[in-house]
Scaffold this motif. Structure first.
Motif, PDB file in Angstrom:
ATOM      1  N   GLU A   1       2.353   4.193  -1.491  1.00  0.00           N
ATOM      2  CA  GLU A   1       2.783   3.035  -2.318  1.00  0.00           C
ATOM      3  C   GLU A   1       0.933   2.393  -2.009  1.00  0.00           C
ATOM      4  OE1 GLU A   1       6.001   1.476  -1.244  1.00  0.00           O
ATOM      5  OE2 GLU A   1       7.590   3.434  -2.066  1.00  0.00           O
ATOM      6  N   GLU A   2       0.570   2.469  -0.923  1.00  0.00           N
ATOM      7  CA  GLU A   2      -0.555   1.535  -0.357  1.00  0.00           C
ATOM      8  C   GLU A   2      -1.391   1.646  -1.405  1.00  0.00           C
ATOM      9  OE1 GLU A   2      -3.287   1.615   3.475  1.00  0.00           O
ATOM     10  OE2 GLU A   2      -2.142   2.934   3.173  1.00  0.00           O
ATOM     11  N   GLN A   3      -1.606   0.526  -1.885  1.00  0.00           N
ATOM     12  CA  GLN A   3      -2.734   0.294  -2.595  1.00  0.00           C
ATOM     13  C   GLN A   3      -4.225  -0.482  -2.364  1.00  0.00           C
ATOM     14  OE1 GLN A   3      -1.890   1.002  -6.126  1.00  0.00           O
ATOM     15  NE2 GLN A   3      -0.711   2.020  -5.327  1.00  0.00           N
ATOM     16  N   LEU A   4      -5.303   0.181  -1.865  1.00  0.00           N
ATOM     17  CA  LEU A   4      -6.616   0.058  -1.383  1.00  0.00           C
ATOM     18  C   LEU A   4      -6.787  -1.061  -2.158  1.00  0.00           C
ATOM     19  CD1 LEU A   4      -7.635   3.535  -0.425  1.00  0.00           C
ATOM     20  CD2 LEU A   4      -6.422   2.653   0.782  1.00  0.00           C
ATOM     21  N   ARG A   5      -6.795  -1.265  -2.979  1.00  0.00           N
ATOM     22  CA  ARG A   5      -7.749  -2.180  -4.034  1.00  0.00           C
ATOM     23  C   ARG A   5      -7.496  -3.633  -2.999  1.00  0.00           C
ATOM     24  NH1 ARG A   5     -11.738  -0.815  -6.559  1.00  0.00           N
ATOM     25  NH2 ARG A   5     -11.356   1.583  -8.130  1.00  0.00           N
ATOM     26  N   THR A   6      -6.249  -3.718  -2.753  1.00  0.00           N
ATOM     27  CA  THR A   6      -5.990  -4.425  -2.097  1.00  0.00           C
ATOM     28  C   THR A   6      -6.689  -5.573  -0.419  1.00  0.00           C
ATOM     29  OG1 THR A   6      -4.283  -3.290  -0.708  1.00  0.00           O
ATOM     30  CG2 THR A   6      -3.106  -4.134  -2.339  1.00  0.00           C
ATOM     31  N   TYR A   7      -7.681  -4.479  -0.283  1.00  0.00           N
ATOM     32  CA  TYR A   7      -8.409  -4.933   0.844  1.00  0.00           C
ATOM     33  C   TYR A   7     -10.017  -4.296  -0.254  1.00  0.00           C
ATOM     34  CZ  TYR A   7      -4.563  -2.056   3.453  1.00  0.00           C
ATOM     35  OH  TYR A   7      -4.370  -1.778   4.370  1.00  0.00           O
ATOM     36  N   LEU A   8     -10.218  -5.342  -0.461  1.00  0.00           N
ATOM     37  CA  LEU A   8     -11.012  -5.000  -2.142  1.00  0.00           C
ATOM     38  C   LEU A   8     -11.279  -7.160  -2.254  1.00  0.00           C
ATOM     39  CD1 LEU A   8     -11.473  -2.688  -1.487  1.00  0.00           C
ATOM     40  CD2 LEU A   8     -12.792  -2.282  -3.373  1.00  0.00           C
ATOM     41  N   ALA A   9     -12.123  -7.275  -2.657  1.00  0.00           N
ATOM     42  CA  ALA A   9     -12.537  -8.515  -3.712  1.00  0.00           C
ATOM     43  C   ALA A   9     -12.264  -7.529  -4.824  1.00  0.00           C
ATOM     44  CB  ALA A   9     -13.346  -9.330  -3.682  1.00  0.00           C
ATOM     45  N   LYS A  10     -12.454  -8.436  -6.067  1.00  0.00           N
ATOM     46  CA  LYS A  10     -11.632  -7.749  -7.791  1.00  0.00           C
ATOM     47  C   LYS A  10     -13.030  -6.674  -8.270  1.00  0.00           C
ATOM     48  CE  LYS A  10      -9.455 -10.102 -10.281  1.00  0.00           C
ATOM     49  NZ  LYS A  10      -8.842 -11.586 -11.367  1.00  0.00           N
ATOM     50  N   ASP A  11     -14.456  -7.439  -7.453  1.00  0.00           N
ATOM     51  CA  ASP A  11     -15.159  -7.065  -8.335  1.00  0.00           C
ATOM     52  C   ASP A  11     -16.105  -5.845  -7.289  1.00  0.00           C
ATOM     53  OD1 ASP A  11     -16.478  -8.282  -6.596  1.00  0.00           O
ATOM     54  OD2 ASP A  11     -18.122  -9.082  -8.178  1.00  0.00           O
ATOM     55  N   GLU A  12     -15.742  -5.229  -6.378  1.00  0.00           N
ATOM     56  CA  GLU A  12     -15.787  -4.573  -5.627  1.00  0.00           C
ATOM     57  C   GLU A  12     -15.993  -3.153  -6.146  1.00  0.00           C
ATOM     58  OE1 GLU A  12     -16.968  -6.721  -1.258  1.00  0.00           O
ATOM     59  OE2 GLU A  12     -15.129  -5.986  -1.697  1.00  0.00           O
ATOM     60  N   ALA A  13     -16.610  -1.663  -5.776  1.00  0.00           N
ATOM     61  CA  ALA A  13     -16.404  -0.572  -5.874  1.00  0.00           C
ATOM     62  C   ALA A  13     -15.423   0.000  -4.960  1.00  0.00           C
ATOM     63  CB  ALA A  13     -17.746   0.097  -5.679  1.00  0.00           C
ATOM     64  N   LEU A  14     -14.943   1.035  -4.859  1.00  0.00           N
ATOM     65  CA  LEU A  14     -13.749   1.493  -3.819  1.00  0.00           C
ATOM     66  C   LEU A  14     -14.347   2.566  -2.714  1.00  0.00           C
ATOM     67  CD1 LEU A  14     -10.352   1.203  -3.407  1.00  0.00           C
ATOM     68  CD2 LEU A  14     -11.430   2.692  -2.295  1.00  0.00           C
ATOM     69  N   CYS A  15     -15.101   2.549  -1.518  1.00  0.00           N
ATOM     70  CA  CYS A  15     -16.254   3.670  -1.523  1.00  0.00           C
ATOM     71  C   CYS A  15     -15.298   4.081   0.287  1.00  0.00           C
ATOM     72  CB  CYS A  15     -16.851   3.418  -0.807  1.00  0.00           C
ATOM     73  SG  CYS A  15     -18.266   2.118  -2.292  1.00  0.00           S
ATOM     74  N   LEU A  16     -14.968   5.405  -0.354  1.00  0.00           N
ATOM     75  CA  LEU A  16     -14.192   5.917   0.585  1.00  0.00           C
ATOM     76  C   LEU A  16     -14.506   7.150   1.645  1.00  0.00           C
ATOM     77  CD1 LEU A  16     -10.224   5.624   1.278  1.00  0.00           C
ATOM     78  CD2 LEU A  16     -10.406   7.524  -0.384  1.00  0.00           C
ATOM     79  N   TYR A  17     -14.404   6.839   2.855  1.00  0.00           N
ATOM     80  CA  TYR A  17     -14.250   8.331   4.068  1.00  0.00           C
ATOM     81  C   TYR A  17     -13.125   8.112   4.424  1.00  0.00           C
ATOM     82  CZ  TYR A  17     -15.538  10.903   8.427  1.00  0.00           C
ATOM     83  OH  TYR A  17     -15.773  11.378   9.582  1.00  0.00           O
ATOM     84  N   VAL A  18     -13.390   9.885   5.106  1.00  0.00           N
ATOM     85  CA  VAL A  18     -11.570   9.926   5.325  1.00  0.00           C
ATOM     86  C   VAL A  18     -12.175  11.240   5.787  1.00  0.00           C
ATOM     87  CG1 VAL A  18      -9.310  11.114   5.085  1.00  0.00           C
ATOM     88  CG2 VAL A  18      -9.915   9.804   3.039  1.00  0.00           C
ATOM     89  N   GLY A  19     -11.475  11.004   7.121  1.00  0.00           N
ATOM     90  CA  GLY A  19     -12.161  12.098   8.333  1.00  0.00           C
ATOM     91  C   GLY A  19     -12.615  11.590   9.592  1.00  0.00           C
ATOM     92  N   ASN A  20     -12.186  12.259  11.182  1.00  0.00           N
ATOM     93  CA  ASN A  20     -12.413  11.898  11.956  1.00  0.00           C
ATOM     94  C   ASN A  20     -13.621  10.973  12.584  1.00  0.00           C
ATOM     95  OD1 ASN A  20     -14.621  13.258  13.372  1.00  0.00           O
ATOM     96  ND2 ASN A  20     -13.006  14.987  13.148  1.00  0.00           N
ATOM     97  N   LEU A  21     -14.169   9.811  13.339  1.00  0.00           N
ATOM     98  CA  LEU A  21     -14.667   9.055  13.781  1.00  0.00           C
ATOM     99  C   LEU A  21     -15.848  10.064  14.970  1.00  0.00           C
ATOM    100  CD1 LEU A  21     -13.388   5.830  13.880  1.00  0.00           C
ATOM    101  CD2 LEU A  21     -14.376   7.107  11.498  1.00  0.00           C
ATOM    102  N   GLU A  22     -16.039  11.344  15.007  1.00  0.00           N
ATOM    103  CA  GLU A  22     -16.803  11.375  16.126  1.00  0.00           C
ATOM    104  C   GLU A  22     -18.636  11.593  15.841  1.00  0.00           C
ATOM    105  OE1 GLU A  22     -16.212  13.604  18.926  1.00  0.00           O
ATOM    106  OE2 GLU A  22     -14.459  13.197  18.327  1.00  0.00           O
ATOM    107  N   ARG A  23     -19.458  11.469  16.444  1.00  0.00           N
ATOM    108  CA  ARG A  23     -20.506  11.187  15.941  1.00  0.00           C
ATOM    109  C   ARG A  23     -21.320  11.914  14.956  1.00  0.00           C
ATOM    110  NH1 ARG A  23     -22.791   6.082  17.252  1.00  0.00           N
ATOM    111  NH2 ARG A  23     -21.637   5.577  18.679  1.00  0.00           N
TER     112      ARG A  23
END
Length: 388
Positions: A193-215
């Motif tokens: 139910e989480e809408q990722l676009r709520t974290y963005l301004a209206k005209d921004e492209a949603l660029c997504l990374y999924v994974g761990n944060l190892e170097r």
């Protein structure tokens, strides 16, 4: 056949190798094999129809085992070897399917028996260890020699990607080396139910990374690229994943570069909801810096029908090319340029996404995985009959 899969990892955990092991075991069952699975004592209990899950005995002081080399992993591996020895005495297995370092005790303990050993090669262990520790780096030739011994002594080698298959082919005849790539994640997918676009301004492209944060994942380099974007490139990076310590370090980097308006750290999310998150993105990101094995998430990225920005390293290029992704060098400037191109070119995004989706459906589907695994075990059956 009676198959014992030995997976020296926590099981079950929502990360690459345990996910792949679960899928492989389930596929072996659908192919008519009887499967026992030996793992560490830690991990979630999950429903495994038709599979007997066996854990090493509980080690009270070890309640988790991190990714990569650690003393905890060494201790657990010793108990895996002990339990494997016990199981081989109690039951006559046709095959021990040994994942990663489990190949060493598996081959040694079955050396005078008719049990076949499959080396499930998910990475170059010698490179992993050399990169993790300076002492291991000094002993790299010995580590590589041990790994080559395991390849030669195994009845078959199953490689998860082309780079690993090439390494195996340098030591073993071609009819004993098989490629078994991962597939898009299809396990218990659930909508979010989480809408990722709520974290963005209206005209921004949603660029997504999924994974761990190892170097080695290159997320820090990606963040360094964000201040290089011009004001006309309306892009916002969302990052899913990471442990508390890595998230804190990454947040400090974001603050130091003054790019909080360009990136949001969301922390971990359930892997069952991965597809739902990917479908919300405009662009999917894999800024990985090093590595030879293809990340499992790449196949899910491709299946999502979204354009992919990926670095031009073998981890990516053995699956992706310039017709199915925006490939860039690993420096921050190249990442910024690639992201700018994707944000501003609607037709490019559409073409890359369609080509990637078509490719994953043709070459990396679950049905193709099943066909490949069936061929591997047909070859094992032929070897048993021939006595070779």
């Amino acid at each position: 056949m009676q198959v014992l899969v030995v997976a020296p990892q926590p099981f079950y955990e929502e990360r690459g190798t345990p996910i792949a092991v679960r899928q492989m075991c389930q596929t072996l069952v659908t192919l008519g094999h009887t499967v026992d699975l030996l793992t560490y004592h830690v991990g979630q209990d999950v429903d495994l129809p038709g599979i007997t899950h066996i854990r090493i005995r509980s080690l009270g002081w070890i309640t988790s085992v991190p990714i990569g080399f650690s003393m905890k992993k060494i201790v657990c591996d010793l108990f895996v070897a002990t339990k494997l020895r016990q199981l081989l005495r109690l039951k006559q297995y046709d095959v021990v399917h040994a994942v990663e370092e489990a190949v060493f005790p598996a081959r040694w303990l079955t050396r005078n028996t008719s049990t076949r050993v499959v080396y499930d090669m998910d990475s170059l262990l010698s490179d992993q260890l050399a990169n993790a520790n300076r002492l291991f780096a000094l002993g790299a030739p010995s580590l590589r020699a041990a790994e080559n011994w395991a390849i030669r002594q195994s009845d078959l080698v199953v490689a998860v990607c082309d780079a690993l298959a090439d390494a195996a082919l340098a030591q073993k005849q071609a009819d004993r080396v098989f490629l078994l790539p991962d597939t898009p994640l299809e396990t218990d997918q659930q909508p979010t139910e989480e809408q990722l676009r709520t974290y963005l301004a209206k005209d921004e492209a949603l660029c997504l990374y999924v994974g761990n944060l190892e170097r080695y994942q290159g997320v820090q380099r990606l963040i360094e690229a964000l201040p290089l974007l011009d004001s006309e490139t309306r892009a916002h990076v969302l990052i899913i994943g990471g442990n508390d310590g890595d998230i804190a370090d990454t947040r400090a980097l974001i603050d130091s570069l003054g790019c909080k308006h360009r990136v949001t750290l969301l922390g971990p999310r359930p892997v069952q909801q991965l597809q739902s998150y990917l479908e919300q993105a405009d662009i999917l990101l894999s800024p990985r810096l090093t590595g030879g094995n293809t990340p499992m998430k790449i196949y899910s990225y491709m299946a999502a029908g979204k354009p992919i920005l990926a670095t031009r390293i073998s981890s990516h290029t053995q699956v992706l090319d310039s017709t199915s992704s925006e490939l860039v060098n690993t420096d921050a400037a190249a990442m910024a340029s690639g992201l700018t191109r994707l944000v501003h070119d609607d037709q490019l995004r559409s073409t890359l996404a369609a080509n990637a989706k078509q490719k994953v459906e043709a070459e990396y589907s679950l049905s193709r995985f099943k066909e490949r695994l069936a061929a591997i075990y047909d070859r094992l059956a032929a070897l048993r009959v021939a006595g070779g």
